[in-house]
Design an enzyme around this catalytic site. Structure first.
Site, PDB file in Angstrom:
ATOM      1  N   LYS A 186       0.849  -1.206   0.000  1.00 21.09           N
ATOM      2  CA  LYS A 186       0.000   0.000   0.000  1.00 21.09           C
ATOM      3  C   LYS A 186       0.875   1.244   0.000  1.00 21.09           C
ATOM      4  O   LYS A 186       1.736   1.402   0.859  1.00 21.09           O
ATOM      5  CB  LYS A 186      -0.903   0.044   1.235  1.00 21.09           C
ATOM      6  CG  LYS A 186      -1.914   1.193   1.127  1.00 21.09           C
ATOM      7  CD  LYS A 186      -2.664   1.475   2.421  1.00 21.09           C
ATOM      8  CE  LYS A 186      -1.941   2.451   3.324  1.00 21.09           C
ATOM      9  NZ  LYS A 186      -1.721   3.787   2.753  1.00 21.09           N
ATOM     10  N   GLY A 239       7.476   4.619   8.238  1.00 19.92           N
ATOM     11  CA  GLY A 239       6.669   5.800   8.519  1.00 19.92           C
ATOM     12  C   GLY A 239       6.920   6.294   9.932  1.00 19.92           C
ATOM     13  O   GLY A 239       7.990   6.050  10.504  1.00 19.92           O
ATOM     14  N   SER A 240       5.920   6.932  10.485  1.00 19.55           N
ATOM     15  CA  SER A 240       6.116   7.564  11.790  1.00 19.55           C
ATOM     16  C   SER A 240       6.141   6.527  12.916  1.00 19.55           C
ATOM     17  O   SER A 240       5.553   5.446  12.791  1.00 19.55           O
ATOM     18  CB  SER A 240       4.997   8.572  12.045  1.00 19.55           C
ATOM     19  OG  SER A 240       3.765   7.889  12.109  1.00 19.55           O
ATOM     20  N   THR A 241       6.802   6.879  14.003  1.00 20.46           N
ATOM     21  CA  THR A 241       6.894   5.968  15.151  1.00 20.46           C
ATOM     22  C   THR A 241       5.495   5.695  15.710  1.00 20.46           C
ATOM     23  O   THR A 241       5.175   4.560  16.074  1.00 20.46           O
ATOM     24  CB  THR A 241       7.842   6.547  16.206  1.00 20.46           C
ATOM     25  OG1 THR A 241       9.160   6.583  15.620  1.00 20.46           O
ATOM     26  CG2 THR A 241       7.910   5.695  17.462  1.00 20.46           C
ATOM     27  N   GLY A 244       3.841   3.198  13.553  1.00 20.30           N
ATOM     28  CA  GLY A 244       4.559   1.922  13.734  1.00 20.30           C
ATOM     29  C   GLY A 244       4.068   1.167  14.961  1.00 20.30           C
ATOM     30  O   GLY A 244       3.884  -0.054  14.931  1.00 20.30           O
ATOM     31  N   GLU A 262      10.560   0.662  10.066  1.00 20.91           N
ATOM     32  CA  GLU A 262      11.595   1.690   9.872  1.00 20.91           C
ATOM     33  C   GLU A 262      10.918   3.011  10.188  1.00 20.91           C
ATOM     34  O   GLU A 262      10.052   3.450   9.442  1.00 20.91           O
ATOM     35  CB  GLU A 262      12.114   1.612   8.432  1.00 20.91           C
ATOM     36  CG  GLU A 262      13.491   2.204   8.282  1.00 20.91           C
ATOM     37  CD  GLU A 262      13.431   3.649   7.860  1.00 20.91           C
ATOM     38  OE1 GLU A 262      13.432   4.519   8.780  1.00 20.91           O
ATOM     39  OE2 GLU A 262      13.370   3.910   6.655  1.00 20.91           O
ATOM     40  N   CYS A 296      13.662  10.459   7.132  1.00 15.52           N
ATOM     41  CA  CYS A 296      13.620   9.915   8.498  1.00 15.52           C
ATOM     42  C   CYS A 296      14.978  10.047   9.185  1.00 15.52           C
ATOM     43  O   CYS A 296      15.041  10.177  10.401  1.00 15.52           O
ATOM     44  CB  CYS A 296      13.131   8.481   8.489  1.00 15.52           C
ATOM     45  SG  CYS A 296      13.946   7.477   7.270  1.00 15.52           S
TER      46      CYS A 296
HETATM   47  P1  ADP Z   1       2.344  10.587   8.164  1.00 13.01           P
HETATM   48  O1  ADP Z   1       1.726  10.934   9.487  1.00 13.01           O
HETATM   49  O2  ADP Z   1       3.511  11.381   7.834  1.00 13.01           O
HETATM   50  O3  ADP Z   1       1.379  10.500   7.018  1.00 13.01           O
HETATM   51  P2  ADP Z   1       2.341   7.774   8.710  1.00 13.01           P
HETATM   52  O4  ADP Z   1       3.386   7.033   9.405  1.00 13.01           O
HETATM   53  O5  ADP Z   1       1.032   7.902   9.412  1.00 13.01           O
HETATM   54  O6  ADP Z   1       2.971   9.153   8.342  1.00 13.01           O
HETATM   55  O7  ADP Z   1       2.073   7.143   7.263  1.00 13.01           O
HETATM   56  C1  ADP Z   1       2.922   6.292   6.584  1.00 13.01           C
HETATM   57  C2  ADP Z   1       2.112   5.182   5.965  1.00 13.01           C
HETATM   58  O8  ADP Z   1       1.381   4.519   6.988  1.00 13.01           O
HETATM   59  C3  ADP Z   1       1.081   5.621   4.935  1.00 13.01           C
HETATM   60  O9  ADP Z   1       1.042   4.655   3.890  1.00 13.01           O
HETATM   61  C4  ADP Z   1      -0.205   5.605   5.717  1.00 13.01           C
HETATM   62  O10 ADP Z   1      -1.354   5.392   4.910  1.00 13.01           O
HETATM   63  C5  ADP Z   1       0.012   4.418   6.622  1.00 13.01           C
HETATM   64  N1  ADP Z   1      -0.804   4.418   7.854  1.00 13.01           N
HETATM   65  C6  ADP Z   1      -1.227   5.479   8.574  1.00 13.01           C
HETATM   66  N2  ADP Z   1      -1.956   5.077   9.627  1.00 13.01           N
HETATM   67  C7  ADP Z   1      -2.013   3.732   9.587  1.00 13.01           C
HETATM   68  C8  ADP Z   1      -2.610   2.716  10.406  1.00 13.01           C
HETATM   69  N3  ADP Z   1      -3.327   3.022  11.489  1.00 13.01           N
HETATM   70  N4  ADP Z   1      -2.431   1.419  10.059  1.00 13.01           N
HETATM   71  C9  ADP Z   1      -1.702   1.090   8.980  1.00 13.01           C
HETATM   72  N5  ADP Z   1      -1.120   1.996   8.159  1.00 13.01           N
HETATM   73  C10 ADP Z   1      -1.270   3.295   8.448  1.00 13.01           C
END
Ligand code: ADP
Length: 498
Positions: A186, A239-241, A244, A262, A296
């Site tokens: 995704k 993505g963000s902690t 994660g 990561e 990151c």
């Molecule tokens: P940002 O806040 O910068 O958008 P995220 O870490 O939330 O960064 O997003 C990185 C990825 O994680 C994107 O593909 C986003 O759609 C996905 N994402 C965001 N929230 C969730 C969640 N609750 N479960 C799974 N994937 C998610």
């Protein structure tokens, strides 16, 4: 399922809008779409199909069928060949992919081209690993024969961010496919376009249907459906902690799927009195302002030893006046817009915090222009360790600078956040460099450089910056599970022995 899009260079191309499931472009089952915004002018580029849970189910079913079926009959050599072909096709389409990336993400064309080249390189690198994955023979005692096999994990869910859309696509696909897994990937909702264009190359490269499925969708729906899916054996996330953590919890609450993460960082970039100051200034600039600070491993905490502090701040300020902020399609541009309104607002709020907490704004500190998500490169000096802008990941063009005295002090300060993704040390003294590479708790440490990433070098986080390593040989183990086979050859009870 396709839209004709014209990029600012005048290039017209067919943008796929569908979900790429089982080798075909399909519409979202619940009929939803979402808009893709151009961060340079805040206008809608197009709308793409939005995957929700039933689409994730369909993609997982396709990936499972491929994993149990046709893909399991493909030899490692042929897996490698398909990956090499995919890399070649990416290179043949580099200009198209570059423009799509710049349009959707806002990074400048040169940077986007570098990303695509590196993404193709990464796929090729892992293609080279496909037929070099072996088990071991392990001797224990006479009368036995023991060996291990490294087997693929199965169906892998992969969730990627928007800061390096094509590069993250490649970092995820490379090791997973080389090791014989199948994928449901995704993309981030802010930047789905380049991955869809690249998906048109997957069938051409010869992959059987269902091996690589690419879906666009939102985190809370499609992303959550991946991390909680009972049919997915492993989830890999960048993505963000905060996200994660959510993904790991949902993996634990579902089928205990394997997890690699990561995550974020607040990486220290440490400059000693004896460093080549002009080089250090260049690396500090690249460390934080590269990709608009949306990296990151960004060197967002800059620590300068007291003997050169004032000179460094003056030279750094001067250096960033040369960072042209503007249209990513203009070849002179270094810094384009931030990716979205949300990111723009988050960064501006951190800037306001920095001002309110009493840090000195050396330059920037405000939006650039009145259209698009542009922020002026911003330097805060006299930042103390407890300030929000020194502790939290800003993910924007904002550098926080502070002074330090000794190696011992800076080792402690350098480790003074919950993160541990990267760090850098600038010095001519090898002893100092080695002392700090020992003491700093970070997954990557650069000496006299910054952001020197390569697909052959493992990358990942200590502490709350992640679990597992991407890239290099190390990333293969994220996608393999070891099977041990112990054979009793003598027919007697090997526990008694002779
Ligand atoms: P940002 O806040 O910068 O958008 P995220 O870490 O939330 O960064 O997003 C990185 C990825 O994680 C994107 O593909 C986003 O759609 C996905 N994402 C965001 N929230 C969730 C969640 N609750 N479960 C799974 N994937 C998610």
């Amino acid at each position: 399922m396709f839209a004709t899009i014209k990029t600012p260079t005048g290039r017209e191309y067919e943008q796929p809008l569908g979900l790429f499931i089982n080798g075909e472009w399909v519409a979202a089952k619940e009929g939803q779409t979402f808009e893709v915004i151009n961060p340079t002018n805040e206008e809608v580029i197009t709308s793409v199909q939005e995957a929700t849970e039933p689409d994730v189910d369909a993609a997982v079913a396709a990936a499972r069928a491929a994993f149990e079926g046709e893909w399991s009959d493909v030899t490692p050599t042929n897996r490698g060949k398909m990956m090499m072909k995919l890399a070649e096709l990416m290179e043949e389409n580099i200009e198209l992919l570059t423009e799509v990336e710049s349009l959707d993400n806002g990074k400048n064309l040169n940077q986007a081209r570098f990303d695509i080249q590196s993404a193709a390189g990464c796929i090729r690198y892992y293609g080279g690993w496909a037929d070099k994955i072996h088990g071991k023979v392990i001797d224990t005692q006479p009368g036995t024969f023991n060996f291990t096999k490294s087997e693929p994990i199965g169906v892998c869910g992969q969730i990627i961010p928007w800061n390096f859309p094509m590069l993250m696509w490649a970092w995820k696909i490379g090791p997973a496919i080389a090791t014989g897994n199948t994928i449901v990937l995704k993309t981030a909702e802010q930047t789905p376009l380049s991955a869809l264009v690249a998906a048109t190359l997957i069938n051409k490269a010869g992959f059987p249907k269902g091996v690589i499925n690419i879906i666009s969708g939102l985190g809370k729906t499609a992303g959550a459906a991946i991390s909680s899916h009972m049919g997915i054996d492993k989830v890999a996330f960048t993505g963000s902690t905060a996200t994660g953590r959510t993904i790991m919890k949902s993996a634990a609450d579902s089928n205990l799927k394997k997890v690699t993460l990561e995550l974020g960082g607040k990486s220290p970039n440490i400059i000693f009195n004896d460093a080549d100051i002009d080089h250090a200034v260049d690396w500090a600039n690249l460390g934080i302002f590269f990709n608009h600070g949306q990296t990151c491993c960004a060197g967002s905490r800059i620590y300068v030893q007291e003997g050169i502090y004032d000179e460094f701040v003056a030279k750094f300020k001067e250096r960033i006046t040369k960072n042209v902020v503007g249209d990513p399609f203009d070849n002179s541009t270094f810094q384009g817009p931030q990716v979205s309104q949300l990111q723009f607002d988050r960064i501006m709020s951190y800037i306001e915090h920095g001002k309110a907490e009493g840090a000195t704004v050396e330059c920037g500190g405000e939006r650039h222009g009145d259209k698009g998500y542009f922020i002026k490169p911003t330097i805060f000096s006299n930042v103390t360790m407890d300030m929000k802008i020194m502790q939290e990941e800003i993910f924007g063009p904002v550098a926080s600078i502070a002074k330090f005295k000794t190696v011992e002090e800076i080792a402690k300060i350098g480790n003074g956040t919950p993160y541990g993704l990267a760090a850098a040390v600038h010095t001519k003294d090898l002893n100092t460099a080695l002392q700090l590479t020992d003491k700093l708790k970070a997954g990557t440490i650069w000496v006299n450089c910054y952001n020197m990433l390569h697909y052959a070098l493992p990358f990942g986080g200590f502490k709350e910056s992640g679990i597992g390593r991407e890239l290099g040989k190390e990333a293969l183990s994220n996608y393999l599970q070891v099977k041990t086979v112990a054979i009793n050859m003598g027919g007697h009870n090997v526990f008694i022995g002779k």
